[in-house]
Design a protein around this motif. Structure first.
Motif, mmCIF file in Angstrom:
data_model
loop_
_atom_site.group_PDB
_atom_site.id
_atom_site.type_symbol
_atom_site.label_atom_id
_atom_site.label_comp_id
_atom_site.label_asym_id
_atom_site.label_seq_id
_atom_site.Cartn_x
_atom_site.Cartn_y
_atom_site.Cartn_z
ATOM 1 N N PRO A 199 0.783 -1.236 0.000
ATOM 2 C CA PRO A 199 0.000 0.000 0.000
ATOM 3 C C PRO A 199 0.817 1.289 0.000
ATOM 4 N N LEU A 200 0.203 2.306 -0.611
ATOM 5 C CA LEU A 200 0.780 3.652 -0.672
ATOM 6 C C LEU A 200 0.698 4.337 0.697
ATOM 7 N N PHE A 201 -0.338 3.985 1.471
ATOM 8 C CA PHE A 201 -0.568 4.631 2.767
ATOM 9 C C PHE A 201 -0.044 3.774 3.910
ATOM 10 N N VAL A 202 0.598 4.446 4.865
ATOM 11 C CA VAL A 202 1.132 3.748 6.031
ATOM 12 C C VAL A 202 0.511 4.360 7.288
ATOM 13 N N PRO A 203 -0.246 3.569 8.087
ATOM 14 C CA PRO A 203 -0.788 4.118 9.328
ATOM 15 C C PRO A 203 0.334 4.684 10.204
ATOM 16 N N LYS A 204 0.085 5.827 10.812
ATOM 17 C CA LYS A 204 1.126 6.528 11.584
ATOM 18 C C LYS A 204 1.743 5.624 12.657
ATOM 19 N N ALA A 264 4.182 13.507 3.751
ATOM 20 C CA ALA A 264 2.850 14.026 3.431
ATOM 21 C C ALA A 264 1.875 13.155 4.222
ATOM 22 N N VAL A 265 0.869 13.789 4.847
ATOM 23 C CA VAL A 265 -0.011 13.061 5.765
ATOM 24 C C VAL A 265 -1.472 13.253 5.369
ATOM 25 N N VAL A 266 -2.223 12.152 5.312
ATOM 26 C CA VAL A 266 -3.657 12.212 5.022
ATOM 27 C C VAL A 266 -4.415 12.234 6.353
ATOM 28 N N VAL A 323 1.751 9.126 3.568
ATOM 29 C CA VAL A 323 2.007 8.689 2.184
ATOM 30 C C VAL A 323 3.452 8.211 2.159
ATOM 31 N N ARG A 324 3.667 6.969 1.705
ATOM 32 C CA ARG A 324 4.989 6.343 1.902
ATOM 33 C C ARG A 324 6.157 7.193 1.390
ATOM 34 N N PRO A 325 7.143 7.488 2.278
ATOM 35 C CA PRO A 325 8.391 8.074 1.795
ATOM 36 C C PRO A 325 9.380 6.942 1.477
ATOM 37 N N THR A 326 9.078 5.763 2.026
ATOM 38 C CA THR A 326 9.805 4.513 1.838
ATOM 39 C C THR A 326 8.927 3.475 2.520
ATOM 40 N N SER A 327 9.081 2.182 2.193
ATOM 41 C CA SER A 327 8.046 1.224 2.609
ATOM 42 C C SER A 327 8.427 0.234 3.700
ATOM 43 N N GLU A 328 9.570 0.444 4.356
ATOM 44 C CA GLU A 328 9.977 -0.523 5.393
ATOM 45 C C GLU A 328 8.842 -0.856 6.360
ATOM 46 N N ALA A 329 8.163 0.169 6.865
ATOM 47 C CA ALA A 329 7.163 -0.048 7.918
ATOM 48 C C ALA A 329 6.023 -0.964 7.465
ATOM 49 N N ILE A 330 5.418 -0.629 6.336
ATOM 50 C CA ILE A 330 4.269 -1.426 5.886
ATOM 51 C C ILE A 330 4.712 -2.831 5.457
ATOM 52 N N ILE A 331 5.907 -2.922 4.889
ATOM 53 C CA ILE A 331 6.395 -4.226 4.423
ATOM 54 C C ILE A 331 6.764 -5.126 5.601
ATOM 55 N N TRP A 332 7.433 -4.567 6.601
ATOM 56 C CA TRP A 332 7.821 -5.402 7.747
ATOM 57 C C TRP A 332 6.616 -5.815 8.573
ATOM 58 N N TRP A 357 8.246 -2.023 -7.396
ATOM 59 C CA TRP A 357 8.355 -0.836 -8.250
ATOM 60 C C TRP A 357 7.224 0.094 -7.830
ATOM 61 N N ALA A 358 7.532 1.322 -7.458
ATOM 62 C CA ALA A 358 6.494 2.182 -6.899
ATOM 63 C C ALA A 358 6.844 3.655 -7.035
ATOM 64 N N ASN A 359 5.920 4.488 -6.539
ATOM 65 C CA ASN A 359 6.206 5.914 -6.387
ATOM 66 C C ASN A 359 6.301 6.207 -4.896
ATOM 67 N N VAL A 360 7.110 7.171 -4.518
ATOM 68 C CA VAL A 360 7.179 7.586 -3.120
ATOM 69 C C VAL A 360 7.113 9.109 -3.057
ATOM 70 N N VAL A 361 6.759 9.605 -1.892
ATOM 71 C CA VAL A 361 6.630 11.049 -1.705
ATOM 72 C C VAL A 361 7.503 11.498 -0.541
ATOM 73 N N ARG A 362 8.379 12.459 -0.827
ATOM 74 C CA ARG A 362 9.195 13.094 0.213
ATOM 75 C C ARG A 362 9.101 14.590 -0.033
ATOM 76 N N TRP A 363 8.433 15.269 0.885
ATOM 77 C CA TRP A 363 8.138 16.689 0.676
ATOM 78 C C TRP A 363 9.411 17.484 0.450
ATOM 79 N N GLU A 364 9.488 18.183 -0.666
ATOM 80 C CA GLU A 364 10.673 18.964 -1.016
ATOM 81 C C GLU A 364 10.247 20.382 -1.357
ATOM 82 N N MET A 365 10.989 21.357 -0.867
ATOM 83 C CA MET A 365 10.680 22.736 -1.208
ATOM 84 C C MET A 365 11.467 23.182 -2.442
ATOM 85 N N ARG A 366 12.753 22.803 -2.488
ATOM 86 C CA ARG A 366 13.594 23.214 -3.626
ATOM 87 C C ARG A 366 13.758 22.013 -4.539
ATOM 88 N N THR A 367 13.049 22.042 -5.660
ATOM 89 C CA THR A 367 13.047 20.854 -6.511
ATOM 90 C C THR A 367 13.771 21.089 -7.835
#
Length: 492
Positions: free
Chosen positions: A67-72, A90-92, A121-130, A150-160
């Motif tokens: 999953p793309l979403f990881v419970p806090k 990024a947090v839903v 929103v996953r910045p990396t998936s260790e938590a949900i996978i483990w 193979w996936a997309n990840v989100v890491r909030w960046e200001m200077r892109t």
């Protein structure tokens, strides 16, 4: 089609930004910090994906999707990892919108639709996978578990910057579980070597294999292995990482297995990944002031054929000669485009394919038709020659191999001439300021010294090379004893 590219020696950063857009690789989107990868750019990424995917499967890995979403609560289970990524998440918080009573035709977040628990929103998936592995692993018979996603990840960046740093990016992440510490270390090293083989063989980009210092390690890792590349402006770029995670995640998520002897033990773990950052590395390693230079092994179009003609009759005669050639090249697994569009002149097409880095360009006009020849141009050196029709297939096959080798050797030479050994801090600063590249120097092993160098100069320790020789010396900053040299550089 005027290229009007900024020259690299005028403003390297501007050259890169313009080239990515003008060569149709990617563009900025309506979403701040996110990019649109255009078809030509995505075609290169697909070729990278295909080769890496093959290499992963050949080393025993399988693909899955999580999953793309990881419970806090899951996300914070491994403290170091959670802390390392907390500022980029990024947090839903809500699950519904509603019509805005104050603004007809507009929507607002429904204040009564707050989630009981926030989703990251996953910045990396260790938590949900483990958390998932806990249900998959009971016994030594379930190990090793070798999974890639193979996936997309989100890491909030200001200077892109396109490909190099965007809030959302594409990547693969491998997550493996093992019965012993040594097996996990072997896996982490294996994947670093797979990445190095991929970048050198397919991207024609030489890399240095090494380990990160404690302060540069992945959050939650015991050891981080990396491959570091050098760009044409003398800055380094981390091209891939592979982490030995010890039992940190297994303990955080209580993933245990029954050994052959019937004892309960925590498993040992690795994670490893490369991302669309490799696209940026590819552009910066080989390209020139005329546009992209692509390695033939990753070029979406390896050969382009441009007809030069007056009137439909000439075009038909040229097409009659070209069509069997196209067929023969495709049968050999070479991707070829016959550009017979009548909406653009040959000069425009030449410019376009030079900008897009197509390795081999073939032109054929009335005189070539009469003489039984083709004009063949190679993108890396821009050399052109007239080749007999009978020899053209062999010539193309030779060029595709030769261009791949040539651009790799050029990159190796560039790195060799930008690898400097220094013994004093003054010399270090001078080389960094006036020459750039990798600087090999003694360091006393402390985070304080590493931090001081970073604050003084913006240079970081890129890695402790795997093949670093033991060499007694003294730290260039503090004079304290040091056992080997490490590699410093300014980096992307």
């Amino acid at each position: 089609m005027s290229k009007k590219l900024t020259k690299r020696d005028e403003d390297y950063s501007k050259w890169y930004n313009e080239l990515v857009v003008k060569a149709d690789l990617a563009e900025n989107s309506a979403v701040r910090g996110c990019m649109v990868i255009k078809p030509y750019g995505y075609a290169i990424w697909e070729k990278m994906q295909a080769e890496l995917d093959r290499m992963f499967k050949e080393t025993g890995h399988e693909n899955a999707y999580f999953p793309l979403f990881v419970p806090k609560s899951l996300f914070e289970a491994e403290e170091k990892n959670a802390e390392g990524f907390a500022k980029e998440c990024a947090v839903v918080t809500h699950y519904r919108l509603q019509n805005d009573p104050d603004k007809p035709g507009k929507l607002r977040v429904d204040p009564n639709a707050k989630l009981e628990e926030e989703l990251v929103v996953r910045p990396t998936s260790e938590a949900i996978i483990w958390n998932t592995y806990k249900g998959w692993i009971q016994s030594y018979r379930d190990l090793p578990l070798l999974i890639n996603q193979w996936a997309n990840v989100v890491r909030w960046e200001m200077r892109t910057r396109l490909f190099l740093r965007t809030a959302e990016f594409l990547w693969q992440e491998g997550h493996t579980a093992h019965a012993t510490e040594q097996e996990a270390i072997t896996e982490a090293e294996l994947m670093m070597n797979v990445y190095a083989e991929f970048t050198e063989t397919f991207m024609a980009m030489p890399v240095i294999k090494g380990v990160k210092t404690a302060s540069e390690r992945f959050a939650g890792a015991v050891e981080t292995y990396c491959i570091e590349a050098l760009m044409q402006d003398g800055k380094a770029l981390q091209a891939g990482t592979s982490h030995f995670l010890g039992q940190n995640f297994a303990k955080a998520f209580d993933v245990k297995f029954a050994t052959k002897e019937g004892k309960q033990e925590h498993v040992w773990a690795t994670s490893w990944g490369v991302s669309t950052r490799l696209m940026g590395a590819l552009v910066m390693t080989h390209s020139d002031d005329n546009g992209l230079v692509l390695p033939p092994k990753l070029a979406p179009i390896q050969v382009v054929i441009v007809p030069i003609y007056k009137g439909d009759e000439q075009l038909d005669a040229i097409s009659e000669r070209v069509n069997p050639l196209v067929k023969e090249l495709r049968a050999k697994g070479i991707s070829v485009k016959y550009d017979n569009r009548d909406t653009h002149k040959p000069g425009f097409k030449f410019n376009e394919y030079e900008l897009k880095g197509v390795p081999v360009r073939i032109a054929i006009g009335k005189r070539d038709l009469e003489n039984g020849t083709y004009e063949v141009a190679r993108r890396d050196t821009l050399e052109k020659q007239i080749v007999n029709a009978d020899d053209v297939v062999a010539k193309i096959e030779f060029l595709l191999e030769d261009i791949q080798k040539n651009i790799y050797n050029k990159a190796i030479e560039h790195r060799a001439s930008h690898m400097t050994e220094v013994n004093s801090y003054e010399e270090f600063k001078d080389v960094l300021e006036n020459k750039g590249g990798f600087i090999s120097a003694h360091w006393d092993g402390t985070e304080e010294t590493e931090e001081k160098i970073k604050n003084d100069t913006k240079a970081t320790i890129r890695c402790i090379p795997i093949d670093a020789k033991e060499e007694n010396g003294s730290c260039m900053v503090t004079g304290k004893p040091s056992k080997y040299r490490v590699l410093f550089a300014k980096a992307y």
